[in-house]
Design a protein around this motif. Sequence first.
Motif: not given
Length: 378
Positions: A52-53, A70, A357
Amino acid sequence: MNLRHYVTTNMAAPMSSVDKTPAECLQLNSTSFQKKTRSKFISIPGTRPSVQNGQLLVSSGVTSLDYLLGGGLAVGTVLLIEEDRYDSFSRMIFKYFLAEGVVCRHELFVAAAQDDPDDILQELPAPILDDVAIHRPGDQPRMSCEPQDTLDAMKIAWRYQNLPKVQSALASSSRFGHYYDVSKIMEPEIRQAAKWHRFYHPEHPPPSSGTHSPKLESYSALLKSLQEVIQREGFDLNAPLPKSRNILRVGLHSLGSALWGDDLCCHDNPKNVHALTSFLYGLRALLRSSLSVAVVTVPSHLIQDRALMGSITRLCDNAIALESFKGSERETNPLYKDYHGLLHVRQVPRLNCLASQLPDHKDLAFKLKRKQFTIEMD
């Protein structure tokens, strides 16, 4: 990027190469556009980059909890666990976190005020044999026809049976996430191979005189001890890192309790209300510039000031709360007969992104299923 700037800069090269030879033009055209290469992530056993990051992640030791957060715990962050009333399930997750560090060969820093850190490490759950295979000197490779009962292995769920079998401790440490049997303790050979540091509050008595209160001195001594370990063992990102990099897992048990000299849980109006929040502020600043990740447990059910508890939560990156059914009316409620308690997601981190998220459900249930701690939708 501005579209007009993009067009003019990329059209300038062919126009300026009109009076050049075809070979020079070809060289210019071939170098006008370069493939963007991916940045190299730090390669450390037991870690992986977030999809995601891009943040470097470690496992909490509970795969279902990793999914909620996450993918895992980001290096440089703090996970806050609000303890259940009897500190049974929160203590279990605390041990999962440390056990995962032992299996992944991460270094540990364990701090407690009630139990000796040596005793905490002796109670770590054992990794499941079908998940981790630790070879000892003189061991013979296991034959496929060897009876399973000779290994006293725990029967696991069908979704775990396709996990790859690791043939060495080194290969096992490179994996992300393992499974543990909470009915057994980790073998001494595995536990003793881990490098760890301890902070036992009774061994660090506060000075008899000074400007600080005992509770502030206890947190100051803890933060100073952790800072010394980070700098001495090569986890500080501001200093030249060694070639062999590793992760420091920090486990701080039951901060804010009276055993730490804190009065947050004893009075409605504590004398030094900012003692714990000041410590968490310094802790997060310290972890941000190091290859470390921390799990902190707090007896939130004893803290009467909810505004203060909100400040404690905001000073951490991840925050979850455990609510055990033991001793409550829900223990006999048929709706919760298959569960042992509820898990509430208080906060998720916002790292390298504008918005984090969020999980699909913030109120979940947990239970001990087949000797493993699992989290499911309520």
